[in-house]
Motif scaffolding. Structure first.
Motif, PDB file in Angstrom:
ATOM      1  N   ALA A   1      46.373  54.875  10.785  1.00 55.39           N
ATOM      2  CA  ALA A   1      47.424  55.498  11.599  1.00 55.39           C
ATOM      3  C   ALA A   1      48.159  54.447  12.423  1.00 55.39           C
ATOM      4  O   ALA A   1      49.380  54.515  12.598  1.00 55.39           O
ATOM      5  CB  ALA A   1      46.815  56.569  12.500  1.00 55.39           C
ATOM      6  N   ARG A   2      47.408  53.469  12.919  1.00 55.14           N
ATOM      7  CA  ARG A   2      48.036  52.407  13.706  1.00 55.14           C
ATOM      8  C   ARG A   2      48.934  51.531  12.831  1.00 55.14           C
ATOM      9  O   ARG A   2      50.013  51.116  13.257  1.00 55.14           O
ATOM     10  CB  ARG A   2      46.948  51.567  14.370  1.00 55.14           C
ATOM     11  N   PHE A   3      48.491  51.259  11.602  1.00 53.03           N
ATOM     12  CA  PHE A   3      49.317  50.486  10.669  1.00 53.03           C
ATOM     13  C   PHE A   3      50.579  51.268  10.316  1.00 53.03           C
ATOM     14  O   PHE A   3      51.670  50.699  10.211  1.00 53.03           O
ATOM     15  CB  PHE A   3      48.498  50.182   9.413  1.00 53.03           C
ATOM     16  N   SER A   4      50.450  52.583  10.154  1.00 55.79           N
ATOM     17  CA  SER A   4      51.607  53.429   9.870  1.00 55.79           C
ATOM     18  C   SER A   4      52.588  53.396  11.038  1.00 55.79           C
ATOM     19  O   SER A   4      53.814  53.373  10.843  1.00 55.79           O
ATOM     20  CB  SER A   4      51.148  54.863   9.602  1.00 55.79           C
ATOM     21  N   GLU A   5      52.059  53.367  12.263  1.00 55.78           N
ATOM     22  CA  GLU A   5      52.924  53.266  13.443  1.00 55.78           C
ATOM     23  C   GLU A   5      53.668  51.933  13.451  1.00 55.78           C
ATOM     24  O   GLU A   5      54.854  51.874  13.808  1.00 55.78           O
ATOM     25  CB  GLU A   5      52.079  53.406  14.707  1.00 55.78           C
ATOM     26  N   ASP A   6      52.980  50.852  13.043  1.00 60.69           N
ATOM     27  CA  ASP A   6      53.642  49.552  12.948  1.00 60.69           C
ATOM     28  C   ASP A   6      54.794  49.606  11.938  1.00 60.69           C
ATOM     29  O   ASP A   6      55.887  49.067  12.180  1.00 60.69           O
ATOM     30  CB  ASP A   6      52.649  48.473  12.526  1.00 60.69           C
ATOM     31  N   MET A   7      54.561  50.263  10.814  1.00 61.84           N
ATOM     32  CA  MET A   7      55.618  50.348   9.804  1.00 61.84           C
ATOM     33  C   MET A   7      56.780  51.205  10.282  1.00 61.84           C
ATOM     34  O   MET A   7      57.950  50.948   9.949  1.00 61.84           O
ATOM     35  CB  MET A   7      55.050  50.931   8.490  1.00 61.84           C
ATOM     36  N   ALA A   8      56.482  52.236  11.077  1.00 64.70           N
ATOM     37  CA  ALA A   8      57.548  53.038  11.672  1.00 64.70           C
ATOM     38  C   ALA A   8      58.394  52.205  12.620  1.00 64.70           C
ATOM     39  O   ALA A   8      59.621  52.347  12.687  1.00 64.70           O
ATOM     40  CB  ALA A   8      56.953  54.240  12.392  1.00 64.70           C
ATOM     41  N   ASN A   9      57.764  51.305  13.358  1.00 63.39           N
ATOM     42  CA  ASN A   9      58.488  50.402  14.247  1.00 63.39           C
ATOM     43  C   ASN A   9      59.378  49.445  13.446  1.00 63.39           C
ATOM     44  O   ASN A   9      60.501  49.125  13.854  1.00 63.39           O
ATOM     45  CB  ASN A   9      57.519  49.611  15.124  1.00 63.39           C
ATOM     46  N   VAL A  10      58.850  48.984  12.295  1.00 62.18           N
ATOM     47  CA  VAL A  10      59.667  48.143  11.411  1.00 62.18           C
ATOM     48  C   VAL A  10      60.899  48.918  10.936  1.00 62.18           C
ATOM     49  O   VAL A  10      62.025  48.392  10.903  1.00 62.18           O
ATOM     50  CB  VAL A  10      58.830  47.659  10.209  1.00 62.18           C
ATOM     51  N   ARG A  11      60.678  50.179  10.604  1.00 57.82           N
ATOM     52  CA  ARG A  11      61.796  51.033  10.153  1.00 57.82           C
ATOM     53  C   ARG A  11      62.862  51.161  11.240  1.00 57.82           C
ATOM     54  O   ARG A  11      64.071  51.093  10.959  1.00 57.82           O
ATOM     55  CB  ARG A  11      61.245  52.421   9.781  1.00 57.82           C
ATOM     56  N   ARG A  12      62.425  51.295  12.489  1.00 54.53           N
ATOM     57  CA  ARG A  12      63.398  51.411  13.569  1.00 54.53           C
ATOM     58  C   ARG A  12      64.129  50.081  13.814  1.00 54.53           C
ATOM     59  O   ARG A  12      65.314  50.057  14.145  1.00 54.53           O
ATOM     60  CB  ARG A  12      62.670  51.840  14.863  1.00 54.53           C
ATOM     61  N   LEU A  13      63.420  48.983  13.636  1.00 47.16           N
ATOM     62  CA  LEU A  13      64.038  47.671  13.857  1.00 47.16           C
ATOM     63  C   LEU A  13      65.139  47.372  12.829  1.00 47.16           C
ATOM     64  O   LEU A  13      66.119  46.703  13.143  1.00 47.16           O
ATOM     65  CB  LEU A  13      62.973  46.562  13.814  1.00 47.16           C
ATOM     66  N   ILE A  14      64.947  47.862  11.602  1.00 40.67           N
ATOM     67  CA  ILE A  14      65.947  47.590  10.563  1.00 40.67           C
ATOM     68  C   ILE A  14      66.991  48.680  10.516  1.00 40.67           C
ATOM     69  O   ILE A  14      67.942  48.596   9.714  1.00 40.67           O
ATOM     70  CB  ILE A  14      65.285  47.423   9.176  1.00 40.67           C
ATOM     71  N   GLY A  15      66.841  49.731  11.361  1.00 43.51           N
ATOM     72  CA  GLY A  15      67.850  50.779  11.415  1.00 43.51           C
ATOM     73  C   GLY A  15      67.790  51.663  10.187  1.00 43.51           C
ATOM     74  O   GLY A  15      68.841  51.967   9.608  1.00 43.51           O
TER      75      GLY A  15
END
Length: 485
Positions: A471-485
């Motif tokens: 779940a924490r890794f998934s949250e990291d990937m969600a943050n990546v998604r927000r960073l790239i718009g």
């Protein structure tokens, strides 16, 4: 003073009975002399201050804990005469301090624990280094059991303490273990113990020659550590082992044996290497890639020999993805399946990666995915190839290709998955947790985002913690998604 004479051959009962009488009579430790005598001697000898029949003067003897009984059972087996006085001092103090044995820094407690440790180590040596020799090979008589003898030289009185181990392990044969501190024998029904010192028997059996042949063939000179051998198996044990006569020669010839092993080492690649090479030879020629392109870099990397990893890997596993990708993911190195397929992140860790980025709506087709090291580093184990972490030198050599990938693709965001990727991108060691999940500026127009490698999730044995980390890794990937718009 009260003189107490014990047989002193590792039997707790005699000391316990004497200690009970002494405690009941209220005699402090300083007024007792403990002696070793022959079995049958009077328990209490004449004393300067006689106490007729040691009549009880205080309350009933104390009830000790199981931990003290366990400690005393080992300490009475020690060969130091002071063991009896030491145990009595502990017993006397336990009357007023029931938690005494929990104080490891106490002088008496520490001394008793050291004796216990020495006795346990001696027991371990006995179970490890006893070698039986057959003394009667005539088994023609119906129901006859084979008979064996062994000789051992213990430091302490541990024969009775270890006899049950040999009874369980060698219950199908009659045996005798003789030592200078007594003996133990098993006849298939009962274990017989004796306190009488024994003498070594000069016996040879045919199994000794067979064992020496086996020992000489399993000896690995490349792993020879003489100091460790001496520490674990002192000389007094060596002289009683059949293989002892071989050891000096093996040590002397170890260096030459290692050279011979190296000369005999296999020089041919594994079978699947040959099959891949044969298949590759049948492929049609591919036109040369345009100069300065990512495909040209990939072609050049196929012949990379910058470090020794290319010698054993099947092929170079270069990155893949659009040449103008906005995001580059960097892992550690290719795994077994990636090495065979020639593509990054297609094995178990790659499947986890694909699942998680899919859950947060990141299209892998828009990403450039690569590794800090381009060749698979592994250790052969049977038919399997077990992953090994690349070292600093290998990461540094492969940084050449990673820099060229970064220069060619010019990503706006670089995601480091794991400590090796972080080291390759920043050129310094850092704790992953200190920088995880935080955008870090690499250049004016480029950011670094740090997370764990997907393979880390697969190695977590606890299911609950594995779900939490996923779940924490998934949250990291969600943050990546927000960073790239």
């Amino acid at each position: 003073m009260v003189a107490v004479i014990l047989n002193g051959r590792g039997e707790l009962t005699e000391w316990r009975d004497a200690a009970r009488k002494l405690i009941a009579a209220g005699i402090p430790p300083g007024q007792i002399d403990w002696h070793i005598g022959k079995e049958g001697d009077d328990l209490f000898a004449a004393s300067d201050s006689p106490l007729p029949d040691l009549a009880p003067t205080g309350p009933a003897p104390i009830n000790v804990t199981h931990s003290f009984i366990s400690l005393a059972e080992a300490v009475v087996c020690h060969s130091d005469l002071s063991r009896f006085a030491l145990l009595y001092r502990l017993l006397w103090r336990l009357k007023t301090d029931r938690r005494l044995l929990e104080v490891m820094s106490d002088e008496n407690v520490h001394a008793a624990l050291m004796m216990q440790k020495s006795v346990r180590r001696d027991c371990h040596k006995m179970t490890a280094f006893v070698r039986f020799k057959e003394v009667d090979t005539d088994i023609t008589t119906k129901g006859h059991r084979r008979r064996f003898v062994a000789w051992f030289e213990p430091d302490h009185f541990i024969v009775a303490r270890t006899a049950s181990f040999f009874q369980r392990r060698f219950t199908d044969m009659d045996w005798l273990i003789a030592t200078p501190k007594g003996s133990a024998a098993w006849d298939g029904k009962t274990v017989s113990l004796s306190d009488l010192p024994q003498q070594k028997l000069d016996i040879h059996d045919d199994a000794e020659d067979l064992w020496r042949t086996y020992f000489s063939n399993i000896f690995n000179p490349a792993r020879l550590k003489v100091k460790a051998m001496v520490a674990e198996m002192p000389k007094k044990y060596w002289k009683n082992l059949p293989e002892a006569s071989l050891i000096p020669g093996m040590i002397a010839g170890a260096e030459a044996s290692v050279r011979a092993m190296a000369e005999r080492a296999a020089t041919e690649p594994q079978l699947f290497h040959q099959r891949l090479q044969q298949a590759a030879a049948k492929l049609p020629d591919v036109p040369a890639a345009p100069a300065g392109s990512l495909d040209e870099l990939r072609d050049q990397a196929r012949g990379c020999t910058r470090c020794d990893l290319y010698c054993h890997a099947t092929q170079t596993v270069f990155g893949e993805g659009p040449p103008d990708a906005r995001v580059m993911f960097v892992g550690e190195q290719p795994g077994d399946q990636e090495d065979l397929a020639g593509r990054p992140f297609v094995g178990p860790a790659g499947k986890v990666f694909d699942q998680v980025i899919g859950e947060v709506s990141i299209d892998r087709g828009s990403l450039y995915v690569t590794n800090a090291v381009k060749h698979f580093k592994y250790e052969p184990r049977g038919k399997r190839r077990i992953h090994q972490k690349p070292n600093m030198g290998e990461v540094r050599q492969c940084r050449w290709w990673l820099d060229l990938e970064l220069a060619s693709i010019k990503p706006k965001l670089v995601v480091a998955m794991g400590a090796t990727a972080l080291l390759a991108l920043t050129k310094k060691k850092q704790r992953l947790e200190d920088v995880r999940g935080k955008p870090i500026a690499l250049f004016e127009d480029r950011q670094l985002f740090v997370t764990v490698h997907p393979s880390y999730l697969l190695r977590i044995p606890d299911e609950v913690r594995q779900r939490e980390e996923r779940a924490r890794f998934s949250e990291d990937m969600a943050n990546v998604r927000r960073l790239i718009g």
